[in-house]
Write a protein that holds these residues in place. Structure first.
Motif, PDB file in Angstrom:
ATOM      1  N   THR A  73       1.236  -0.910  -0.578  1.00  0.00           N
ATOM      2  CA  THR A  73      -0.005  -0.092  -0.179  1.00  0.00           C
ATOM      3  C   THR A  73       1.347   1.275   0.235  1.00  0.00           C
ATOM      4  OG1 THR A  73      -0.544   0.047   2.766  1.00  0.00           O
ATOM      5  CG2 THR A  73      -2.331  -1.342   0.828  1.00  0.00           C
ATOM      6  N   ALA A  74       2.194   0.834   0.466  1.00  0.00           N
ATOM      7  CA  ALA A  74       3.054   1.756   0.389  1.00  0.00           C
ATOM      8  C   ALA A  74       3.249   2.997  -1.340  1.00  0.00           C
ATOM      9  CB  ALA A  74       4.349   2.047   1.109  1.00  0.00           C
ATOM     10  N   GLY A  75       3.244   1.740  -2.166  1.00  0.00           N
ATOM     11  CA  GLY A  75       3.461   2.264  -3.274  1.00  0.00           C
ATOM     12  C   GLY A  75       2.076   3.492  -3.584  1.00  0.00           C
ATOM     13  N   GLU A  76       1.180   3.436  -3.099  1.00  0.00           N
ATOM     14  CA  GLU A  76       0.307   3.817  -3.629  1.00  0.00           C
ATOM     15  C   GLU A  76       0.058   5.519  -3.140  1.00  0.00           C
ATOM     16  OE1 GLU A  76      -0.798   0.946  -4.593  1.00  0.00           O
ATOM     17  OE2 GLU A  76      -1.522   0.592  -6.669  1.00  0.00           O
ATOM     18  N   ARG A  77       0.524   5.603  -1.776  1.00  0.00           N
ATOM     19  CA  ARG A  77       0.712   6.684  -0.742  1.00  0.00           C
ATOM     20  C   ARG A  77       1.800   7.698  -1.819  1.00  0.00           C
ATOM     21  NH1 ARG A  77      -0.377   5.568   5.144  1.00  0.00           N
ATOM     22  NH2 ARG A  77       0.344   7.230   5.968  1.00  0.00           N
ATOM     23  N   ASP A 100     -16.562  19.168  -0.964  1.00  0.00           N
ATOM     24  CA  ASP A 100     -17.436  20.756  -0.943  1.00  0.00           C
ATOM     25  C   ASP A 100     -16.229  21.623  -0.782  1.00  0.00           C
ATOM     26  OD1 ASP A 100     -20.006  18.990  -0.973  1.00  0.00           O
ATOM     27  OD2 ASP A 100     -19.957  18.655   1.026  1.00  0.00           O
ATOM     28  N   ASP A 101     -15.468  21.566   0.145  1.00  0.00           N
ATOM     29  CA  ASP A 101     -14.592  22.654   0.144  1.00  0.00           C
ATOM     30  C   ASP A 101     -13.438  23.273  -0.892  1.00  0.00           C
ATOM     31  OD1 ASP A 101     -15.090  21.964   2.689  1.00  0.00           O
ATOM     32  OD2 ASP A 101     -13.246  21.172   3.423  1.00  0.00           O
ATOM     33  N   GLY A 102     -14.219  22.308  -2.140  1.00  0.00           N
ATOM     34  CA  GLY A 102     -13.615  23.199  -3.381  1.00  0.00           C
ATOM     35  C   GLY A 102     -12.651  22.188  -3.889  1.00  0.00           C
ATOM     36  N   ASP A 103     -12.113  20.979  -2.689  1.00  0.00           N
ATOM     37  CA  ASP A 103     -10.313  20.291  -3.123  1.00  0.00           C
ATOM     38  C   ASP A 103     -10.621  19.387  -4.683  1.00  0.00           C
ATOM     39  OD1 ASP A 103      -9.897  21.982  -1.315  1.00  0.00           O
ATOM     40  OD2 ASP A 103      -8.590  20.775  -0.229  1.00  0.00           O
ATOM     41  N   VAL A 104     -10.113  18.686  -4.900  1.00  0.00           N
ATOM     42  CA  VAL A 104     -10.009  17.773  -5.925  1.00  0.00           C
ATOM     43  C   VAL A 104      -9.418  16.618  -5.087  1.00  0.00           C
ATOM     44  CG1 VAL A 104      -8.510  17.046  -7.625  1.00  0.00           C
ATOM     45  CG2 VAL A 104      -8.896  18.961  -7.970  1.00  0.00           C
ATOM     46  N   VAL A 105     -10.115  15.636  -4.793  1.00  0.00           N
ATOM     47  CA  VAL A 105      -9.613  14.271  -3.887  1.00  0.00           C
ATOM     48  C   VAL A 105      -9.097  13.849  -4.499  1.00  0.00           C
ATOM     49  CG1 VAL A 105     -10.535  12.553  -2.685  1.00  0.00           C
ATOM     50  CG2 VAL A 105     -11.703  14.996  -2.233  1.00  0.00           C
ATOM     51  N   ILE A 106      -7.593  12.960  -3.897  1.00  0.00           N
ATOM     52  CA  ILE A 106      -6.891  12.481  -5.041  1.00  0.00           C
ATOM     53  C   ILE A 106      -6.621  10.826  -3.765  1.00  0.00           C
ATOM     54  CG2 ILE A 106      -4.512  11.287  -5.608  1.00  0.00           C
ATOM     55  CD1 ILE A 106      -5.302  14.294  -6.907  1.00  0.00           C
ATOM     56  N   VAL A 107      -7.028   9.887  -4.099  1.00  0.00           N
ATOM     57  CA  VAL A 107      -7.786   8.991  -3.370  1.00  0.00           C
ATOM     58  C   VAL A 107      -6.543   7.085  -3.387  1.00  0.00           C
ATOM     59  CG1 VAL A 107      -9.115   6.878  -2.777  1.00  0.00           C
ATOM     60  CG2 VAL A 107     -10.147   8.487  -2.418  1.00  0.00           C
ATOM     61  N   ALA A 108      -5.881   7.227  -3.071  1.00  0.00           N
ATOM     62  CA  ALA A 108      -4.502   5.917  -3.270  1.00  0.00           C
ATOM     63  C   ALA A 108      -5.418   4.540  -3.400  1.00  0.00           C
ATOM     64  CB  ALA A 108      -3.510   5.731  -1.949  1.00  0.00           C
TER      65      ALA A 108
END
Ligand code: ADP
Ligand code: ASP
Ligand code: MG
Length: 413
Positions: A70-74, A125-133
């Motif tokens: 999981t460290a790779g995606e992190r 909602d805060d207007g951020d782009v969300v990046i998910v591993a």
């Protein structure tokens, strides 16, 4: 609109590519969308991490292997978020666990059981782009970090798209879409404009690793259409969706191949009721995943039973069967590590006779011997010698006129 975009390993393979991906995300955001991005580990990171673990242990604990992988995606999620900040786009990265990807506890092949994307929604909602591993979650029971199996970022993306009721789910990869065969083996394979969930499920299950099978299941079960496209161009890719939306009425959609399995043969098995049940019960209890099964014609009361299984599970299966072999009076176990499975997939098979005959004739003309056969209503699979895999794929692809340039010509005529 809520847009989910998934970028595969090659697409975020180095710093320059990360910056290019950030640029594309920024454009999507500037067009007025809420964007959730799922990332894979950079380049071959996952393979390298697995290799490292194997240098330390033959059988690393699943929990620790998942921690490592999981460290790779992190790494990817953080650098993509940084690259977006550099472009003036607010972005926040989340691990699978933080994003609410809840799984069962099966390390290395966990299944998503729920998604609680509270933090993802807040950030949007805060207007951020969300990046998910991608490729990771957290077990409901053990609270440990899990991984979803190779190619699992696809599943993270489609599952999140379903949970967020996203308008678009784009899978960005290193080819232009889903082709009639792996373009690395058949360079003139044709890009499909649309493919049905059912056909894509078969293709993916039979080795077309452009989408993980589970992601297609999520798409079908939750009605999420998937757009598979290249991160290196802006051209349209392939839409994976319900059958009724398919415009082309091709009989065959493609050829898939899989070189990840081995064949195991239990020899000299007494041909009497209950033996096969004992063999496969023992394997099931040992958690061995069986694929194709063939039992030979018996001669003088004994027969051979062959089956295919993931190559990584042969050692385990061999141990189970060697013990059982004595108990049931079989003569031994044979392992063939060099096999390949080649499959022809197409919804039109249901209504068009003669497809199998044509496939087998193509293999015979190419001098490829068939070792095993299995079918579903929309698929025919054969096991061949591993050395013959490319020849077999090309021969079948040719026999059904699947190449580019054959568009519009009558398939199967
Ligand atoms: P990513 O890292 O973007 O997830 P993958 O390597 O998992 O990419 O999947 C993309 C690869 O799938 C392609 O590079 C291609 O070699 C392979 N592939 C196999 N079969 C097909 C197919 N029918 N259509 C497109 N790509 C395929
Ligand atoms: N990084 C993981 C893998 O290589 C997951 C993914 O790329 O989808 O399998
Ligand atoms: Mg992949």
């Amino acid at each position: 609109m809520i847009v989910v975009q998934k970028y595969g390993g090659t697409s975020v393979g180095d710093v320059d590519r990360v910056k290019r991906v950030a640029d594309r995300i920024a454009r999507t955001r500037r067009a007025g969308n809420q964007v959730v991005v799922v990332v894979s580990a950079m380049g071959k990171t996952t393979n390298e991490l697995i290799k490292m673990a194997e240098e330390i242990s033959d059988d690393p604990p699943g929990r620790e292997l998942d921690m490592l992988l999981t460290a790779g995606e992190r790494i990817s999620m953080a650098v993509v978020a940084m690259a977006l900040h550099e472009l003036g786009v607010p972005a926040r990265s989340f691990t699978g666990s933080q994003a609410g990807i809840i799984t069962d506890a099966r390390h290395g092949k966990a299944r998503i059981v729920d998604i609680t994307p509270g933090r993802v929604k807040e950030a949007l909602d805060d207007g951020d782009v969300v990046i998910v591993a991608g490729f990771q979650g957290v077990s409901q029971d053990t609270k440990d970090v899990t991984t979803l199996g190779r190619g699992g970022s696809d599943t993270t993306a489609v599952a999140l798209a379903a949970a967020l009721d996203a308008d678009v789910c784009e899978i960005y990869t290193d080819v232009d879409g889903v082709f009639t065969a792996d373009p690395r083996i058949v360079p003139d394979a044709r890009k499909l404009d649309r493919v049905s969930f059912e056909e894509m499920l078969e293709l993916a299950a039979q080795g077309a690793k452009v989408l993980q099978v589970r992601s297609v299941e999520f798409g079908r079960n939750y009605g999420v259409e998937i757009h598979v496209r290249s991160s290196f161009s802006y051209s349209q890719g392939t839409w994976v969706g319900p059958e009724e939306k398919k415009m082309e009425d091709a009989i065959i959609s493609g050829v898939a191949h899989d070189t990840s399995e081995a064949k195991l043969t239990l020899k000299g098995v007494p041909d009497k009721p209950g033996v096969a049940a004992r063999v496969f019960t023992a394997l099931a209890e040992a958690n061995v995943n069986i694929d194709m099964i063939v039992q030979n014609v018996s001669a003088e009361g004994v027969t051979d039973i062959s089956f295919t299984l993931p190559r990584g599970e042969t050692k385990h299966a061999d141990e189970v069967l060697s013990t059982l072999s004595d108990e049931i009076g079989a003569t031994g176990v044979d392992i063939d590590d060099s096999i390949a499975k080649v499959s022809l997939v197409g919804a039109g098979m249901k209504t068009h006779p003669g497809i199998a005959a044509r496939m087998f004739a193509a293999l015979s003309d190419a001098g490829v011997n068939i070792e095993m056969i299995s079918t579903s209503t929309i698929r025919i699979s054969v096991v061949v010698d591993g050395d013959d895999v490319e020849t077999a794929v090309r021969a079948i692809h040719d026999a059904f006129d699947l190449s580019d340039g054959m568009v519009g010509k009558e398939q199967g005529a």
